[in-house]
Design a protein around this motif. Sequence first.
Motif, PDB file in Angstrom:
ATOM      1  N   ASN A 166      -7.333  -2.441   3.733  1.00 21.23           N
ATOM      2  CA  ASN A 166      -7.585  -1.695   2.504  1.00 21.23           C
ATOM      3  C   ASN A 166      -6.330  -1.065   1.920  1.00 21.23           C
ATOM      4  OD1 ASN A 166     -10.613  -1.407   1.731  1.00 21.23           O
ATOM      5  ND2 ASN A 166     -10.565  -1.365   3.963  1.00 21.23           N
ATOM      6  N   HIS A 167      -5.258  -1.091   2.692  1.00 28.29           N
ATOM      7  CA  HIS A 167      -4.017  -0.551   2.164  1.00 28.29           C
ATOM      8  C   HIS A 167      -3.288  -1.654   1.407  1.00 28.29           C
ATOM      9  CE1 HIS A 167       0.153   1.021   2.236  1.00 28.29           C
ATOM     10  NE2 HIS A 167      -0.507   2.129   1.951  1.00 28.29           N
ATOM     11  N   LEU A 168      -3.168  -1.484   0.095  1.00 34.29           N
ATOM     12  CA  LEU A 168      -2.542  -2.506  -0.740  1.00 34.29           C
ATOM     13  C   LEU A 168      -1.092  -2.095  -0.951  1.00 34.29           C
ATOM     14  CD1 LEU A 168      -5.465  -2.651  -3.309  1.00 34.29           C
ATOM     15  CD2 LEU A 168      -5.139  -4.084  -1.301  1.00 34.29           C
ATOM     16  N   PRO A 169      -0.168  -2.717  -0.229  1.00 36.05           N
ATOM     17  CA  PRO A 169       1.210  -2.220  -0.240  1.00 36.05           C
ATOM     18  C   PRO A 169       1.875  -2.405  -1.607  1.00 36.05           C
ATOM     19  CG  PRO A 169       1.056  -4.286   0.954  1.00 36.05           C
ATOM     20  CD  PRO A 169      -0.332  -3.910   0.595  1.00 36.05           C
ATOM     21  N   VAL A 170       2.758  -1.474  -1.938  1.00 34.80           N
ATOM     22  CA  VAL A 170       3.562  -1.571  -3.164  1.00 34.80           C
ATOM     23  C   VAL A 170       5.034  -1.515  -2.754  1.00 34.80           C
ATOM     24  CG1 VAL A 170       1.875  -0.581  -4.753  1.00 34.80           C
ATOM     25  CG2 VAL A 170       3.358   0.926  -3.431  1.00 34.80           C
ATOM     26  N   LEU A 187      -7.732   4.648   0.109  1.00 38.03           N
ATOM     27  CA  LEU A 187      -6.687   3.640   0.196  1.00 38.03           C
ATOM     28  C   LEU A 187      -6.554   2.846  -1.089  1.00 38.03           C
ATOM     29  CD1 LEU A 187      -7.328   2.482   3.826  1.00 38.03           C
ATOM     30  CD2 LEU A 187      -5.484   3.875   2.990  1.00 38.03           C
ATOM     31  N   GLN A 188      -7.679   2.278  -1.547  1.00 33.18           N
ATOM     32  CA  GLN A 188      -7.598   1.472  -2.762  1.00 33.18           C
ATOM     33  C   GLN A 188      -7.794   2.362  -3.990  1.00 33.18           C
ATOM     34  OE1 GLN A 188      -9.454  -2.423  -2.979  1.00 33.18           O
ATOM     35  NE2 GLN A 188     -10.098  -2.255  -0.852  1.00 33.18           N
ATOM     36  N   ASN A 189      -6.916   2.190  -4.953  1.00 28.38           N
ATOM     37  CA  ASN A 189      -7.031   2.884  -6.239  1.00 28.38           C
ATOM     38  C   ASN A 189      -7.020   1.812  -7.320  1.00 28.38           C
ATOM     39  OD1 ASN A 189      -6.097   6.058  -5.745  1.00 28.38           O
ATOM     40  ND2 ASN A 189      -5.308   4.612  -4.249  1.00 28.38           N
ATOM     41  N   GLN A 190      -7.711   2.095  -8.423  1.00 26.26           N
ATOM     42  CA  GLN A 190      -7.687   1.153  -9.532  1.00 26.26           C
ATOM     43  C   GLN A 190      -7.514   1.917 -10.840  1.00 26.26           C
ATOM     44  OE1 GLN A 190     -10.430  -2.499 -10.542  1.00 26.26           O
ATOM     45  NE2 GLN A 190     -11.323  -0.654 -11.394  1.00 26.26           N
ATOM     46  N   THR A 222     -11.336   5.692  -7.440  1.00 27.91           N
ATOM     47  CA  THR A 222     -10.854   5.812  -6.058  1.00 27.91           C
ATOM     48  C   THR A 222     -11.893   5.222  -5.110  1.00 27.91           C
ATOM     49  OG1 THR A 222     -11.793   8.015  -5.924  1.00 27.91           O
ATOM     50  CG2 THR A 222      -9.471   7.854  -6.505  1.00 27.91           C
ATOM     51  N   GLN A 223     -11.455   4.957  -3.887  1.00 30.24           N
ATOM     52  CA  GLN A 223     -12.326   4.283  -2.920  1.00 30.24           C
ATOM     53  C   GLN A 223     -13.096   5.302  -2.092  1.00 30.24           C
ATOM     54  OE1 GLN A 223     -10.216   1.966  -0.013  1.00 30.24           O
ATOM     55  NE2 GLN A 223     -11.983   0.668   0.396  1.00 30.24           N
ATOM     56  N   ALA A 224     -14.379   5.037  -1.909  1.00 27.68           N
ATOM     57  CA  ALA A 224     -15.184   5.888  -1.025  1.00 27.68           C
ATOM     58  C   ALA A 224     -14.852   5.549   0.420  1.00 27.68           C
ATOM     59  CB  ALA A 224     -16.662   5.667  -1.283  1.00 27.68           C
ATOM     60  N   PRO A 252     -12.479  -5.985  -2.321  1.00 27.36           N
ATOM     61  CA  PRO A 252     -11.649  -5.365  -3.364  1.00 27.36           C
ATOM     62  C   PRO A 252     -12.441  -4.260  -4.056  1.00 27.36           C
ATOM     63  CG  PRO A 252     -11.641  -7.756  -3.549  1.00 27.36           C
ATOM     64  CD  PRO A 252     -12.692  -7.414  -2.550  1.00 27.36           C
ATOM     65  N   LEU A 253     -11.753  -3.225  -4.504  1.00 25.96           N
ATOM     66  CA  LEU A 253     -12.433  -2.048  -5.051  1.00 25.96           C
ATOM     67  C   LEU A 253     -13.479  -2.383  -6.123  1.00 25.96           C
ATOM     68  CD1 LEU A 253     -12.680   0.986  -4.958  1.00 25.96           C
ATOM     69  CD2 LEU A 253     -10.719   1.169  -6.475  1.00 25.96           C
ATOM     70  N   PRO A 254     -13.180  -3.300  -7.077  1.00 24.43           N
ATOM     71  CA  PRO A 254     -14.194  -3.569  -8.112  1.00 24.43           C
ATOM     72  C   PRO A 254     -15.482  -4.185  -7.543  1.00 24.43           C
ATOM     73  CG  PRO A 254     -12.048  -4.405  -8.766  1.00 24.43           C
ATOM     74  CD  PRO A 254     -11.925  -4.005  -7.349  1.00 24.43           C
ATOM     75  N   GLU A 255     -15.400  -4.777  -6.346  1.00 21.93           N
ATOM     76  CA  GLU A 255     -16.598  -5.409  -5.784  1.00 21.93           C
ATOM     77  C   GLU A 255     -17.336  -4.507  -4.798  1.00 21.93           C
ATOM     78  OE1 GLU A 255     -15.431  -9.121  -4.026  1.00 21.93           O
ATOM     79  OE2 GLU A 255     -14.233  -9.668  -5.781  1.00 21.93           O
ATOM     80  N   GLN A 256     -16.825  -3.296  -4.618  1.00 21.29           N
ATOM     81  CA  GLN A 256     -17.458  -2.415  -3.635  1.00 21.29           C
ATOM     82  C   GLN A 256     -18.694  -1.743  -4.212  1.00 21.29           C
ATOM     83  OE1 GLN A 256     -14.498   0.235  -2.091  1.00 21.29           O
ATOM     84  NE2 GLN A 256     -13.380  -1.423  -1.090  1.00 21.29           N
ATOM     85  N   PRO A 257     -19.634  -1.370  -3.357  1.00 19.75           N
ATOM     86  CA  PRO A 257     -20.848  -0.708  -3.846  1.00 19.75           C
ATOM     87  C   PRO A 257     -20.499   0.571  -4.597  1.00 19.75           C
ATOM     88  CG  PRO A 257     -21.054  -1.274  -1.520  1.00 19.75           C
ATOM     89  CD  PRO A 257     -19.636  -1.525  -1.898  1.00 19.75           C
ATOM     90  N   GLN A 258     -21.182   0.758  -5.703  1.00 18.41           N
ATOM     91  CA  GLN A 258     -20.935   1.944  -6.514  1.00 18.41           C
ATOM     92  C   GLN A 258     -21.471   3.187  -5.803  1.00 18.41           C
ATOM     93  OE1 GLN A 258     -21.543   1.567 -10.819  1.00 18.41           O
ATOM     94  NE2 GLN A 258     -22.938   3.298 -10.643  1.00 18.41           N
ATOM     95  N   VAL A 259     -20.740   4.278  -5.933  1.00 16.46           N
ATOM     96  CA  VAL A 259     -21.174   5.537  -5.329  1.00 16.46           C
ATOM     97  C   VAL A 259     -21.870   6.372  -6.397  1.00 16.46           C
ATOM     98  CG1 VAL A 259     -20.419   7.625  -4.175  1.00 16.46           C
ATOM     99  CG2 VAL A 259     -19.298   5.453  -3.669  1.00 16.46           C
ATOM    100  N   GLY A 260     -23.146   6.617  -6.223  1.00 20.53           N
ATOM    101  CA  GLY A 260     -23.903   7.400  -7.206  1.00 20.53           C
ATOM    102  C   GLY A 260     -24.341   6.536  -8.371  1.00 20.53           C
ATOM    103  N   MET A 261     -25.258   7.082  -9.147  1.00 16.25           N
ATOM    104  CA  MET A 261     -25.805   6.325 -10.276  1.00 16.25           C
ATOM    105  C   MET A 261     -24.739   6.021 -11.324  1.00 16.25           C
ATOM    106  SD  MET A 261     -29.101   5.746 -10.039  1.00 16.25           S
ATOM    107  CE  MET A 261     -29.828   5.771 -11.670  1.00 16.25           C
ATOM    108  N   LEU A 262     -23.792   6.968 -11.519  1.00 16.52           N
ATOM    109  CA  LEU A 262     -22.809   6.822 -12.597  1.00 16.52           C
ATOM    110  C   LEU A 262     -21.402   6.617 -12.050  1.00 16.52           C
ATOM    111  CD1 LEU A 262     -24.207   9.657 -14.872  1.00 16.52           C
ATOM    112  CD2 LEU A 262     -24.490   7.204 -15.177  1.00 16.52           C
TER     113      LEU A 262
END
Lengths: 180, 461
Positions: free
Chosen positions: B231-235, B328-331, B420-422, B431-441
């Motif tokens: 989950n750590h995406l190196p820069v 770890l993952q930020n978008q 941010t990643q839960a 990948p963060l965009p494919e992760q389950p959403q946290v909360g309704m919104l």
Amino acid sequence: MDDHALRALLDRDPAAGTQAVLDRYGPLLGYVVRGILRDPQDAEDCLSDISLALWRNLARYDPERGSMKAWLTALARNTALNHWTARQRQETHRAETGQEPAHWDTPEREVLRKERAEQLRAALDRLSDRDRQLFYRKYYYLQSTAQIAAELGLSERSAEGRLYRLRQRLRRELGGDGDD
Amino acid sequence: MTDWKDFDDALRDAVADLPPPEDTVQTVTPFRAAIRSVTAGLCLSFFTLDAWYLQYLLPALGAVLLCLGTRSLRNNSRWFCFMWIISVCEALSLYCNTMLRATRLPDLTAFPWLSLGLRAALLVCLHLGLRQAAAETGHSPKGAPVLWALVWYGVLVLLGIFWPQPGWIVFLTMAAAFVCIVRSLLRVSAQLSEAGYSLRAAPVRVSGGKLAAAYLLSLAALTAGLSLAANHLPVEGHPVEQLSGSSETAAIRTDLKALGFPEDLLDLLPETEIAKLSGAEGVQVNLEAAWADSTDNGVRYTDLFVLTSPRSVRCYHFFTVDTPVAVLQNQVRMEASSFHQISNPAGQILWNRGGTLYAASLSLEEETYTNPLFSQTYSSFTALFSYPFAGKDRQGWCAYTASFAPDEWPGSVSILRYQTQALRNLFPYAPLPEQPQVGMLNDLESQSYSTYDFGPTWIGN
């Protein structure tokens, strides 16, 4: 056939009932006896004796005092232990030819034995279920450490360690120092 | 030694007057611990709860219990031996699969029939092993509880394949099926109550508790380690050289400061970015740019717009990040209105380590989508990244250029979404965009939303 049905059959037809008990509980009797008598021939002789004892004594079984399994376990254990003791005495007698065997049961020893039994009962009550089972396997069923370890899913070394700690604790609680 | 022997003899004699209590008589058997372990293992393997990681924890525990139970029974018949081999294969497969799920590699779920086949074979072996054990003592087992468990399991699998989104009736049917399976499996233990005394437990070299602890703890530790790594995406960070640059960019900096560009934000921009602002005619700043309804996920925004030519605006979104290190993952995702062209994206993240400021460029990827109602095409720029673990004072910026048609004056809306990643989404890896959403919104996404308007007074029309 459950115990209730077995008792009914025993009342109705003692011969058929005894045979049914032997059929149902034969594996249990073999399990208890083979834990004490490692020699297969000794175990077979002992099982024959137990069968005879059953034919003679099964009518005396009182369900109020415990389950049939517990009663049969005690019968098998005591018969096997008698076999084992007799074999030990024979071997001791052969090794020490000419010496008279010691007299085991004197009144003083009997009183002492009962006192120790009461002390032991109190100590066993304080043990955890796991340790109590370990104790009975070792001292009542007289199972080998290897058998105890295998049946409890332990390595022999681990079983020895647990037994050692259990003995130390009992020795402490029964009046010894337990630090040897 | 003799002392201990005397003590043992005394205990053996004393216990003759203390026959074991009823529960001990029932417990002292060669099979009870093993068959209970097998039954519990099968129940946990069947049982799936998609919450609190139980869908991973319970099967792992079940696999261990199955291995330990069958390990004790393995010497009694070939069926129990097969069962042991299958359970070891299942445990190893589950171990590998769990670790693969923590990484970016594909897992073994591509072979579901293999797993189902192993499970079915396991139940069949258990059934045949029990029958053989009973037959050896002259007993005839009543019914076939294990086969019923197999049938019920088959029904569950078929329901899962052909009706993955069942209604309440099917759900209740499945729950009833599970209860039936558990009851069937518990009958296995009862069926062995007498015949099982003929079984002999196999000796083991490592105690069950130690083996289970080693399996579960190593699996947990490896999975946690792999999850953190995946989950750590190196820069690629490099130290920021302060107060350097050409005289040309120094002049641009002076002009921008005069127009109202905050100096501390200007210091975050590299020379190449400052060069893009040559000839700036105006600056608008929104210091508290977070959208009022946005979630507070620890990100603070300052939006800034620079009119670089009469029809072109460079839009900046500066942000500071105060999230837990475990994130770890930020978008970041920059969006603009559809009424103008956006181009030339750029962005950096910055952090402080040991008193030195470091920066790394963001790889912003363009996504376009068309509104079918108005046939308009929208563009957005997205980047995924992680801050280094030891980084402090985490911040960053991203920017794009909005170009307007000659008949429009430069004014629009600019949005930056920061997700941010839960912690609970660290495993399994996605990948963060494919992760389950946290909360309704989507509770872990905040946004800055700013309008800018360089109207006629700015461009001299």
